[in-house]
Motif scaffolding. Structure first.
Motif, PDB file in Angstrom:
ATOM      1  N   LEU A 293       0.827  -1.205   0.000  1.00  0.00           N
ATOM      2  CA  LEU A 293       0.000   0.000   0.000  1.00  0.00           C
ATOM      3  C   LEU A 293       0.864   1.258   0.000  1.00  0.00           C
ATOM      4  O   LEU A 293       2.000   1.261   0.464  1.00  0.00           O
ATOM      5  N   SER A 294       0.308   2.344  -0.491  1.00  0.00           N
ATOM      6  CA  SER A 294       1.017   3.622  -0.469  1.00  0.00           C
ATOM      7  C   SER A 294       1.139   4.121   0.968  1.00  0.00           C
ATOM      8  O   SER A 294       0.379   3.707   1.855  1.00  0.00           O
ATOM      9  N   GLU A 295       2.095   5.009   1.198  1.00  0.00           N
ATOM     10  CA  GLU A 295       2.278   5.558   2.545  1.00  0.00           C
ATOM     11  C   GLU A 295       1.033   6.321   2.984  1.00  0.00           C
ATOM     12  O   GLU A 295       0.656   6.298   4.166  1.00  0.00           O
ATOM     13  N   ASN A 296       0.379   6.989   2.062  1.00  0.00           N
ATOM     14  CA  ASN A 296      -0.844   7.717   2.401  1.00  0.00           C
ATOM     15  C   ASN A 296      -1.958   6.770   2.840  1.00  0.00           C
ATOM     16  O   ASN A 296      -2.686   7.053   3.792  1.00  0.00           O
ATOM     17  N   HIS A 297      -2.059   5.660   2.132  1.00  0.00           N
ATOM     18  CA  HIS A 297      -3.093   4.682   2.480  1.00  0.00           C
ATOM     19  C   HIS A 297      -2.809   4.083   3.864  1.00  0.00           C
ATOM     20  O   HIS A 297      -3.714   3.956   4.700  1.00  0.00           O
ATOM     21  N   LYS A 298      -1.551   3.726   4.111  1.00  0.00           N
ATOM     22  CA  LYS A 298      -1.180   3.182   5.425  1.00  0.00           C
ATOM     23  C   LYS A 298      -1.409   4.211   6.525  1.00  0.00           C
ATOM     24  O   LYS A 298      -1.855   3.869   7.631  1.00  0.00           O
ATOM     25  N   SER A 299      -1.119   5.458   6.232  1.00  0.00           N
ATOM     26  CA  SER A 299      -1.337   6.522   7.214  1.00  0.00           C
ATOM     27  C   SER A 299      -2.827   6.665   7.531  1.00  0.00           C
ATOM     28  O   SER A 299      -3.212   6.864   8.692  1.00  0.00           O
ATOM     29  N   THR A 300      -3.663   6.543   6.523  1.00  0.00           N
ATOM     30  CA  THR A 300      -5.119   6.628   6.730  1.00  0.00           C
ATOM     31  C   THR A 300      -5.601   5.491   7.630  1.00  0.00           C
ATOM     32  O   THR A 300      -6.402   5.693   8.550  1.00  0.00           O
ATOM     33  N   LEU A 301      -5.103   4.278   7.373  1.00  0.00           N
ATOM     34  CA  LEU A 301      -5.496   3.122   8.184  1.00  0.00           C
ATOM     35  C   LEU A 301      -5.006   3.267   9.621  1.00  0.00           C
ATOM     36  O   LEU A 301      -5.694   2.887  10.578  1.00  0.00           O
ATOM     37  N   LEU A 302      -3.794   3.820   9.767  1.00  0.00           N
ATOM     38  CA  LEU A 302      -3.234   4.003  11.107  1.00  0.00           C
ATOM     39  C   LEU A 302      -4.054   5.011  11.903  1.00  0.00           C
ATOM     40  O   LEU A 302      -4.339   4.799  13.090  1.00  0.00           O
ATOM     41  N   ARG A 303      -4.453   6.095  11.250  1.00  0.00           N
ATOM     42  CA  ARG A 303      -5.301   7.081  11.924  1.00  0.00           C
ATOM     43  C   ARG A 303      -6.638   6.470  12.310  1.00  0.00           C
ATOM     44  O   ARG A 303      -7.192   6.760  13.379  1.00  0.00           O
ATOM     45  N   CYS A 304      -7.154   5.622  11.438  1.00  0.00           N
ATOM     46  CA  CYS A 304      -8.419   4.945  11.739  1.00  0.00           C
ATOM     47  C   CYS A 304      -8.305   4.133  13.025  1.00  0.00           C
ATOM     48  O   CYS A 304      -9.227   4.101  13.842  1.00  0.00           O
ATOM     49  N   LEU A 305      -7.157   3.507  13.229  1.00  0.00           N
ATOM     50  CA  LEU A 305      -6.939   2.687  14.418  1.00  0.00           C
ATOM     51  C   LEU A 305      -6.738   3.516  15.680  1.00  0.00           C
ATOM     52  O   LEU A 305      -7.145   3.111  16.773  1.00  0.00           O
ATOM     53  N   LEU A 306      -6.108   4.672  15.550  1.00  0.00           N
ATOM     54  CA  LEU A 306      -5.632   5.397  16.726  1.00  0.00           C
ATOM     55  C   LEU A 306      -6.375   6.687  17.050  1.00  0.00           C
ATOM     56  O   LEU A 306      -6.194   7.237  18.145  1.00  0.00           O
ATOM     57  N   GLU A 307      -7.177   7.199  16.142  1.00  0.00           N
ATOM     58  CA  GLU A 307      -7.919   8.427  16.433  1.00  0.00           C
ATOM     59  C   GLU A 307      -9.211   8.063  17.155  1.00  0.00           C
ATOM     60  O   GLU A 307     -10.206   7.687  16.540  1.00  0.00           O
ATOM     61  N   MET A 308      -9.189   8.195  18.486  1.00  0.00           N
ATOM     62  CA  MET A 308     -10.344   7.819  19.301  1.00  0.00           C
ATOM     63  C   MET A 308     -11.378   8.937  19.321  1.00  0.00           C
ATOM     64  O   MET A 308     -11.011  10.114  19.444  1.00  0.00           O
ATOM     65  N   PRO A 309     -12.659   8.597  19.235  1.00  0.00           N
ATOM     66  CA  PRO A 309     -13.693   9.638  19.266  1.00  0.00           C
ATOM     67  C   PRO A 309     -13.817  10.331  20.619  1.00  0.00           C
ATOM     68  O   PRO A 309     -14.270  11.459  20.693  1.00  0.00           O
ATOM     69  N   ASP A 310     -13.417   9.649  21.698  1.00  0.00           N
ATOM     70  CA  ASP A 310     -13.447  10.245  23.035  1.00  0.00           C
ATOM     71  C   ASP A 310     -12.480   9.486  23.926  1.00  0.00           C
ATOM     72  O   ASP A 310     -11.970   8.417  23.561  1.00  0.00           O
ATOM     73  N   ARG A 311     -12.232  10.018  25.106  1.00  0.00           N
ATOM     74  CA  ARG A 311     -11.223   9.454  26.015  1.00  0.00           C
ATOM     75  C   ARG A 311     -11.652   8.120  26.626  1.00  0.00           C
ATOM     76  O   ARG A 311     -10.834   7.412  27.210  1.00  0.00           O
TER      77      ARG A 311
END
Length: 475
Positions: A293-311
């Motif tokens: 995958l492209s670095e942008n695609h991997k970055s998108t997936l990583l953000r999906c995993l780690l960007e929590m909607p709340d604490r």
């Protein structure tokens, strides 16, 4: 018609822990409901079952259903550390951040009974507590003069805030002999091992606590703790590794926080694990697919995993496939908070005075620098005298402000939780410094994680050092 779904509690007021454990165990082979199984059991039949299946055949998971709440009072903080070294339990202890200690609230080790060093140990503890109270008064007075009132803050609120800030810095003087209470919630399987570790400890206090916990718990789980004894294996390991000769280079200096050999493909591994969960493919195929995958695609997936909607949202378990190892040199007060994070592997070195000590800035600003350093230096001298007799017992005299090495091995899920919690503005400044520096180290090696670790963006480790410490390592 299929039977109706039911969810209910087994009443711990009516059923002993061993009976509850057997009730759950029997469901694997009995078609009856839990209530029906429990109604047929007695204390004697439960004990017989546990004797046969748990003790005799080693089906130890049954013991995990027997849960106890154990209150342990007036033990040293060194003993608390021994108890809390067990991962599979829950603990709440007397906090050095919110309470103060009386002058005589310290444990006197039985090893020093009738020993020539007893009076020196006692007088040093008295001196440390006396300096602790003197510093408290001085720092509170200083803060009352210089601290700005917050908007709409009344006198009582101001006094509480000032007192809390003073306690946070003066706790650096409290020795590990300081008495504390700890509440423990633990299952019988974990308790058997915990008692065994205490009974194996070189400290008489820990051995006595282990025996007392076993006696108290045996009233509720007499069978499941029947063979809770010392563990010769642990003692043998300590003896063998202690005998290894090491020539330490006194001139060698190391950074106080080191990220050890980070795996460069660790982020791809967690993405591959998450993809593996969603797709019917082998892990090797998933890993190779992620790598294409492209670095942008991997970055998108990583953000999906780690960007929590709340604490309150807990991130995906697949983050546990990424591991990091840190070698830290932090003050004992900070370590006492780090050790509460048990979803990691922690290897602390023996507590001593040989790695220097920290000096909080407020101690210096309040005019107590000389008194503080004199107390710490006296503790250092007395430690060496005690260590020549017994280095384990000598640890009792070490104040919270002395530094200690600890090796941490944790996964990304646990790391995010640690950094988010311990870099928060209400965390103690010592552990905030550690959390921020760990986040900085990770970010330096994995820039794509920099904004995803949940750290407090308003501080840095250097900023905390500058604001809260006169020195972090006086040798």
């Amino acid at each position: 018609m299929p039977p109706k779904r039911q969810v209910y509690l087994l009443d711990t007021q009516q059923l002993p822990p061993e009976t509850i454990a057997v009730t759950f165990a029997k469901t694997s082979r009995s078609p009856e409901s839990f209530r029906e199984i429990a109604a047929e059991l007695t204390a004697a039949s439960s004990a017989e079952f546990n004797e046969k299946w748990v003790v005799g055949y080693g089906h130890s998971s049954v013991a995990e259903h027997a849960v106890l709440h154990i209150a342990v009072e007036n033990i040293s903080r060194l003993a608390v550390e021994n108890i809390e070294s067990n991962r599979l339990a829950s603990y709440t202890e007397k906090s050095t951040r919110f309470q103060t200690w009386e002058d005589d609230a310290f444990h006197v080790p039985a090893e020093l009974a009738s020993h020539p060093l007893l009076d020196l140990f006692t007088s040093t503890c008295v001196m440390l507590f006396s300096t602790y109270h003197s510093c408290l008064q001085a720092v509170i007075a200083h803060l009352r003069d210089v601290a700005l009132r917050q908007e709409n803050e009344n006198e009582a609120q101001f006094n509480r805030r000032v007192r809390s800030q003073a306690i946070d810095v003066c706790r650096f003087l409290l020795p590990s002999a300081s008495l504390a209470n700890v509440g423990i919630t633990i299952n019988a399987r974990a308790l058997e091992h915990a008692v065994g570790k205490l009974l194996t400890s070189p400290l008489i206090e820990a051995q006595q606590i282990g025996a007392e916990i076993r006696d108290a718990a045996s009233a509720s789980i007499p069978t499941l703790l029947k063979y809770a004894n010392a563990i010769p294996y642990l003692q043998h390991v300590c003896e063998q590794f202690s005998a290894v000769s090491v020539e330490k280079d006194a001139s060698a200096k190391s950074d106080w926080c080191q990220l050890i050999d980070p795996n460069p493909d660790v982020l791809e591994r967690i993405l591959a694990a998450e993809l593996y969960r969603e797709k019917n493919i082998a892990y090797a195929q998933s890993y190779e697919l992620i790598r294409t995958l492209s670095e942008n695609h991997k970055s998108t997936l990583l953000r999906c995993l780690l960007e929590m909607p709340d604490r309150h949202t807990i991130p995906s378990r697949e983050l546990e496939y990424a591991f990091f190892t840190f070698d830290l040199l932090i003050d004992q007060g900070a370590y006492f908070e780090v050790k509460r994070h048990r979803m990691m592997t922690q290897t602390p070195q023996r507590l001593s005075t040989r790695c220097g000590y920290a000096v909080p800035a407020l101690i210096t600003e309040a005019g107590m620098n000389n008194a503080y350093r004199a107390a710490m230096e006296e503790a250092r001298v007395v430690y060496e005298q005690l260590a020549s007799y017994d280095p384990e017992v000598a640890a009792y005299i070490v104040p919270n402000g002395f530094n200690r090495r600890v090796l941490l091995h944790l996964n990304l899920r646990s790391l995010v939780h640690f950094i988010h919690l311990r870099s928060a503005s209400n965390a103690h400044f010592s552990v905030r410094r550690a959390a921020q520096r760990m986040a900085e180290e990770i970010s330096a090696h994995f820039p794509e994680l920099a904004s995803l670790l949940g750290r407090n963006e308003n501080e840095t480790s250097k900023g905390i050092e500058s604001a809260y410490f006169s020195s972090t390592c006086v040798r």
